[in-house]
Write an enzyme that holds these catalytic residues in place. Structure first.
Site, PDB file in Angstrom:
ATOM      1  N   ASP A 158       0.831  -1.204   0.000  1.00 22.60           N
ATOM      2  CA  ASP A 158       0.000   0.000   0.000  1.00 22.60           C
ATOM      3  C   ASP A 158       0.871   1.262   0.000  1.00 22.60           C
ATOM      4  O   ASP A 158       1.884   1.328   0.715  1.00 22.60           O
ATOM      5  CB  ASP A 158      -0.853  -0.044   1.287  1.00 22.60           C
ATOM      6  N   GLU A 206      14.936 -14.983   0.030  1.00 21.98           N
ATOM      7  CA  GLU A 206      15.399 -16.080   0.900  1.00 21.98           C
ATOM      8  C   GLU A 206      14.400 -17.240   0.899  1.00 21.98           C
ATOM      9  O   GLU A 206      14.725 -18.341   1.322  1.00 21.98           O
ATOM     10  CB  GLU A 206      15.494 -15.600   2.353  1.00 21.98           C
TER      11      GLU A 206
HETATM   12  C1  NOJ Z   1      -4.482   2.756  -0.785  1.00 23.93           C
HETATM   13  C2  NOJ Z   1      -5.646   1.867  -0.566  1.00 23.93           C
HETATM   14  O1  NOJ Z   1      -5.922   1.183  -1.749  1.00 23.93           O
HETATM   15  C3  NOJ Z   1      -6.776   2.747  -0.099  1.00 23.93           C
HETATM   16  O2  NOJ Z   1      -7.980   2.036  -0.061  1.00 23.93           O
HETATM   17  C4  NOJ Z   1      -6.421   3.323   1.247  1.00 23.93           C
HETATM   18  O3  NOJ Z   1      -7.432   4.219   1.654  1.00 23.93           O
HETATM   19  C5  NOJ Z   1      -5.106   4.088   1.182  1.00 23.93           C
HETATM   20  N1  NOJ Z   1      -4.100   3.367   0.470  1.00 23.93           N
HETATM   21  C6  NOJ Z   1      -4.571   4.377   2.555  1.00 23.93           C
HETATM   22  O4  NOJ Z   1      -4.060   3.204   3.127  1.00 23.93           O
END
Ligand code: NOJ
Length: 587
Positions: free
Chosen positions: A237, A301
């Site tokens: 993310d 790894e």
């Molecule tokens: C990207 C995620 O896909 C989204 O849903 C989220 O709100 C933001 N990152 C923050 O983590």
């Protein structure tokens, strides 16, 4: 109709570099069978896939029960959005414990059962990792709040004194992606106002400080925790956000230059950085790359082919390619492709640029049209007004899409996407042709964007509504109780999976297309552009399949050949508007 094949326009686009290219030596040694180079990966949004315990929120046991549908669809892997312990203020992207499952989704045993079943069915399992921020409920953040200013507990996050008299002004002018300022002030135990902490997203998602070695150690351990449990990879993310410029300088959106400015993810990628418009000091900084190199060494790894996938909203594509250099991640989502309008010249350009950019570092290109952050493509492709990413769609949004045109274009766009070499992502429900749900009542909406913009931006709930399995069952078979954390539309029965199986349906179109993609090896193939079809057409050959997408309004004459699959009926050798066909052309 003549087919010309200019040799210079050929791409071998799974990123496998041409043989004998000394410039790409390190990559050329990669084994040819790396599954992720051509995999079709299905995104499961656990809250909305299937709900075994009937509380209205999907869960891991529900996923296990419904998993068989995915090999039947013809995908190779699943990616699950977060199911970890979380107060769910951002639907699980606010993690309070990275090593456990939230009770709303089940238990670690439920996860193990789900992963075992997926592997039994031949599906790889990718989980989501959220390293830019934790939840404010995380023990680290709670300890930081309890700790004195300047103490090591605060050093895991980005706490700063405020500016101005009494420190009443935030440390800089950064804005939250979800609206409002990116800083929140805490209160000292004696009730007086204290320091501020940074949160590029919701106030319940404090940013971690990746200059702190303890943060590195923690995430290496989290990676190992899930790798030891057998996961095949991680979707990472906000993989463009972990490193911030030292000193956290102010950032002002350029007066011209479109989408850059504010903390504009997820939902607007950055423009090409140049001296006039440098990247914002929180996105796409050089420092992120060493973090992913460190992670890559850990993955390497482990036995098997485990992968890292970047969720990085970075443009241009040649800059995004830095995330997938041979010693970093394996794949990055191609948001440039997702955001491309329904226009043949734009599509040809983005396909070319994607193949060039990812190919230049030996990585496969990826392709994606929908996910849990964007308006579903069965609605997006028929919008008639600007709809900035993150705005979402509600009853008052301008440019409301025509659902029939939207679905028609979505089917054509999907056939185009699935014919491209590389790896493709499918978001749950798109195989049913689901549209964005537009008329969710305000009091049922849950996206923090809705609240943080004072109900100005609808946000992302419309693409997150629980999906329909059975036309004639409570909550369309999402569960047995009829509960649903977001209301489902009353007219979804014909879109339910059981209504579409075996019928002339979008689901069967996806199944046939995925079967053909595999049978003809399109995922590991190449793009040879074909001329002569006019500017509104995207036409190319991938192996023995000719793909023609009519993105314009005038029917296009088809070459003589066998139609393998078409997104709409193709009568009398003509390809209608907004239609894609795969053909085996008679030479
Ligand atoms: C990207 C995620 O896909 C989204 O849903 C989220 O709100 C933001 N990152 C923050 O983590």
């Amino acid at each position: 109709m003549t087919l010309s094949l200019p040799p210079e326009s050929e791409h071998t686009a799974t990123g496998t570099p041409p043989e004998n290219d000394p410039g790409l030596d390190p990559v050329a040694t990669r084994p040819a069978d790396e599954w992720w180079r051509s995999a079709v990966i299905y995104q499961i949004y656990p809250r909305s896939f299937a709900d075994a315990d009937g509380d209205g929120v999907g869960d891991l046991a529900g996923i296990t029960d419904r998993l068989e549908a995915l090999p039947e669809l013809g995908v190779d892997a699943i990616w699950l959005s977060p199911f970890y312990v979380s107060p769910q203020r951002d639907a699980g992207y606010d993690v309070a414990d990275y090593r456990d499952v939230d009770p709303v989704f089940g238990t670690l045993d439920d996860f193990d059962r789900m992963a075992a079943r997926a592997h039994e069915l031949g599906l790889k399992v990718i989980v989501d990792l959220v390293p830019n921020h934790t939840s404010s409920d995380h023990v680290w953040f709670q300890a930081a709040l309890a700790a004195p200013e300047g103490g090591p507990e605060r050093g895991r996050y980005i706490f700063r004194d405020g500016k101005g008299p009494g420190g009443d002004e935030p440390p800089n002018n950064w804005e939250s992606v979800f609206g409002g300022r990116a800083w929140t002030r805490v209160t000292r135990p004696d009730g007086t106002p204290g320091q501020w902490y940074l949160h590029l997203f919701d106030a319940s998602q404090p940013d971690l400080d990746w200059d702190n070695p303890e943060v590195h150690e923690e995430f290496l351990d989290v990676l190992r925790f899930w790798l030891d449990r057998g996961v095949d990879g991680f979707r990472v993310d906000v993989a463009h956000g972990l490193a911030k410029v030292e000193g956290l300088p102010d950032y002002t959106k350029p007066a011209t230059g479109g989408s850059m400015g504010g903390a504009s993810f997820p939902l607007e990628p950055e423009l090409e950085a140049d001296t006039q418009h440098p990247s914002p000091p929180y996105w796409a900084q050089e420092g992120v790359h060493d973090i992913f190199r460190e992670w890559r060494r850990v993955l390497d790894e482990y036995e098997g082919d485990r992968i890292l996938v970047a969720e990085a909203w970075v443009e241009p594509l040649r800059k995004l390619a830095d995330w997938v250099r041979p010693d970093e991640m394996h794949q990055a989502f191609n948001f440039s492709y997702l955001m491309t309008p329904w226009s043949a010249p734009a599509l040809r350009t983005v396909i070319d640029e994607s193949l060039d950019a990812f190919g230049s570092v030996g990585a496969p290109s990826t392709w994606v049209l929908s996910n849990h952050d964007v308006v579903r493509h069965a609605s997006r492709l028929a919008l008639t007004a600007e709809n900035p990413q993150g705005a979402g769609l509600g009853p008052d949004s301008p440019g409301q899409p025509d659902p029939v045109l939207g679905l028609r274009r979505a089917r054509a766009a999907t056939l185009l996407m699935l014919s491209l070499p590389g790896s493709a992502y499918i978001y749950q429900g798109e195989e049913l042709g689901l549209p964005e749900v537009i008329d969710i009542p305000g009091d049922a909406r849950q996206d923090p964007t809705w609240f943080r913009t004072d109900f100005e931006k609808y946000g992302r709930d419309g693409c997150r509504v629980p999906i329909p399995w059975e036309g004639d069952a409570p909550a369309y078979g999402f569960n047995g109780t009829g509960q649903s954390w977001l209301p489902q539309p009353a007219d979804w029965a014909p879109l339910a999976r059981d209504a579409q199986l075996g019928a002339d349906s979008t689901l069967e179109l996806y199944r046939r297309t995925l079967e053909l993609r595999r049978a003809h090896g399109l995922g590991t193939g190449s793009v040879e552009w074909l001329d002569g079809y006019g500017t509104d057409v995207v036409a190319y050959r991938n192996g023995d399949v000719t793909i023609i997408a009519n993105v314009g309004e005038t029917p296009v004459e088809l070459p003589v050949g066998e139609v393998l699959v078409a997104s709409e009926p193709t009568a009398e050798a003509a390809l209608p508007a907004d239609t894609t066909v795969w053909l085996r052309v008679r030479e």
